[in-house]
Design an enzyme around this catalytic site. Structure first.
Site, short mmCIF file in Angstrom:
data_model
loop_
_atom_site.label_atom_id
_atom_site.label_comp_id
_atom_site.label_asym_id
_atom_site.label_seq_id
_atom_site.Cartn_x
_atom_site.Cartn_y
_atom_site.Cartn_z
N GLY A 6 -3.23 7.39 1.58
CA GLY A 6 -4.67 7.18 1.51
C GLY A 6 -5.10 6.05 2.42
O GLY A 6 -4.27 5.25 2.87
N GLY A 8 -8.52 3.20 3.17
CA GLY A 8 -9.80 2.65 2.75
C GLY A 8 -10.39 1.76 3.82
O GLY A 8 -9.92 1.74 4.97
N GLY A 11 -7.63 -1.20 4.35
CA GLY A 11 -6.19 -1.00 4.37
C GLY A 11 -5.78 0.44 4.18
O GLY A 11 -6.63 1.33 4.00
N VAL A 13 -2.44 3.09 2.46
CA VAL A 13 -1.35 3.20 1.49
C VAL A 13 -0.37 4.25 2.00
O VAL A 13 -0.77 5.35 2.42
CB VAL A 13 -1.88 3.59 0.09
CG1 VAL A 13 -0.73 3.64 -0.91
CG2 VAL A 13 -2.95 2.61 -0.38
N ASP A 132 -14.65 -0.81 -10.12
CA ASP A 132 -14.70 0.42 -9.32
C ASP A 132 -13.90 1.54 -10.01
O ASP A 132 -13.09 2.21 -9.38
CB ASP A 132 -14.15 0.17 -7.91
CG ASP A 132 -14.64 1.21 -6.90
OD1 ASP A 132 -15.65 1.90 -7.19
OD2 ASP A 132 -14.02 1.35 -5.84
#
Length: 492
Positions: A6, A8, A11, A13, A132
């Site tokens: 993933g 964002g 950053g 992952v 979140d």
């Protein structure tokens, strides 16, 4: 490191594997913005980047499997690296819902929501405001449906003074953040859980019309249970003061039917059939080893005891026996009559949208909580007490609505009935306080939490009913309740 899992704003992952033991992990590499916030944690001399510190705090104390675990981390000049546990096989809840055509059935949604709620609640208890909670930040094991809350990048330390700057996903933003320019952590978390549940069972975000109907307490959705609609209305109130408390969500009626699964009995409910159904559910559906089964609790039906007493430690269900004890204690003519008349009054409000609107207006005029009336159900524990308690809370508003319409005067509670109901409420509190202690102990009652002497394994009605039923009955019987007014015989 392996493929990217993933990406964002700050950053990415990646898949990873720990060298020392081959454990599959997730590696998050986050760039450091210029205004990166650091926090201190007691027991550590050096400060931590905010996301790292919040992850450590959320995992302090007994392990909460619903929160992703931080295994290791490293600070570098331009970035920091986090090594996190990686459940397998898993995907985020957004992709999981898409594979199920955008909408989950209530049983699946309940199982997922219970875990998401527990994760959010435990974060707040440990001083962490995640900020979140959303589909994309919940990982789901596709085989077991176990859920883990991830990504503390938008979070902050929980503070009583509230927050003025919003950080998170706009579609989950609490309305008070826009209207007042300030919001508090726990009510905001409740709102985001409400949006999450709405998405799971409705397949869409709540629209302005939905929010208006929720605030008017008349929202419902075809195909959803009444309990599910009630919970959504409790979570998504526009005013944070009217929302359900975060710590009370898991005690809502919708979660009380939470179970691992059900087996339908197509044959007679004999001891043999019950035993076969239990073995089928445990071994085939739940994939559990029966040798680890410590005991079983059921109601006092003779078939249940015969099915399970021989091979398992059988304990009478405390909640069931307390429910029976309270009902037996209320078996008094004057009480039964008052409850029967109250049910007719409550039913009238339940069936009439006009009366509900009038009730809501009276509540505002009298500055009473904008709560709906509660109808009791024989199969729902404590529902008679809840019906009485809610009526007494709303007595002024209810009587004011009925007084305005001559055709409804026959539904007006008598003074003698109100006195009886007030007495019932006070006397029944004794047993309910004990059960409340059980549910507050981790939301899962255990024998260790039951006061000594309240439950013993017996062959008959159980110590609970023997103890509480006479006490409630005597207390109410000895109370100087007003006698029913004698009705004049009609003239012929």
């Amino acid at each position: 490191m392996g493929r990217m899992l993933g990406e964002g704003s700050f950053g990415s992952v990646y898949e990873g594997k720990r060298l020392e033991d081959g454990l599959e992990v997730a590696v998050k590499i986050a760039r450091k913005p210029q205004n990166l916030k650091y926090i201190y944690i007691p027991g550590h001399p050096a400060p931590f980047p905010l996301e790292v510190g919040l992850s450590i705090l959320a995992n302090r104390g007994p392990k909460v499997s619903e929160i992703i675990e931080l295994l290791d981390w490293q600070d570098q000049p331009d970035q920091y690296i986090m090594v996190l546990e990686r459940p397998s096989p898993c995907e985020d809840l957004w992709h999981f819902c898409n594979r199920h055509e955008g909408v989950l059935d209530e049983d699946t949604a309940r199982f997922i929501m219970a875990q998401a709620t527990l994760a959010a609640h435990m974060c707040c208890r440990r001083g962490v405001f995640h900020r979140d909670v959303k589909l994309e930040n919940l990982l789901v094991n596709t085989e077991t449906l176990e859920v883990k809350l991830i990504d503390f990048g938008c979070g902050d330390l929980l503070q009583e003074s509230g927050y003025e700057t919003f950080c998170g996903t706009l579609r989950y933003r609490p309305p008070e953040s826009c209207a007042e320019g300030k919001y508090h952590g726990k009510p905001a978390t409740v709102w985001s859980l409400g949006v999450l549940l709405f998405l799971l069972v409705c397949g869409r975000f709540p629209e302005p019309r939905d929010k208006q109907m929720i605030d008017e307490d008349i929202w419902s959705e075809p195909g959803l249970s009444n309990e599910c609609c009630l919970l959504i209305r409790s979570l998504l109130k526009e005013s944070p003061r009217q929302r359900i408390y975060l710590r009370k969500i898991l005690r809502h009626e919708w979660f009380k039917s939470w179970c691992l699964g059900c087996v339908g009995l197509n044959t007679e409910h004999t001891a043999e059939c019950l035993r076969e159904a239990l073995e089928e559910m445990i071994q085939e559906a739940w994939k559990l080893d029966m040798s680890y089964m410590a005991g079983i609790t059921t109601d006092n039906a003779s078939a249940n005891k015969k099915a399970f007493q021989q091979d398992f430690t059988w304990v009478p269900c405390f909640g069931h026996n307390l429910h029976l004890a309270i009902n037996k204690g209320l078996d008094i003519d004057r009480v039964s009559g008052s409850l029967s008349r109250l049910r007719k009054t409550v039913s009238a409000f339940s069936r009439s949208p006009k009366m509900l609107r009038q009730l809501k207006k009276k509540q505002k005029d009298l500055q009473l909580p904008e709560h709906r009336m509660i109808h009791d159900e024989p199969t729902r524990w404590d529902s008679a007490y809840e019906m009485v308690e809610r009526f007494l809370e709303q007595q002024q508003a209810v009587c004011s609505v009925l007084a305005d319409d001559r055709k409804k005067w026959h539904l007006m509670p008598k003074d003698s009935d109100i006195t009886v109901l007030e007495t019932v409420k006070e006397r029944v509190k004794l047993g309910l306080k004990i059960k409340q202690r059980l549910w507050e102990a981790l939301n899962r009652p255990s024998l260790e939490e039951i006061p000594d002497g309240c439950v013993r394994i017996t062959e008959s009605f159980s110590t609970t009913s023997r103890s509480f039923a006479p006490r409630i009955h005597v207390d109410i019987s000895e109370e100087p309740l007003p006698e029913e007014p004698r009705r004049k015989k009609p003239r012929h």
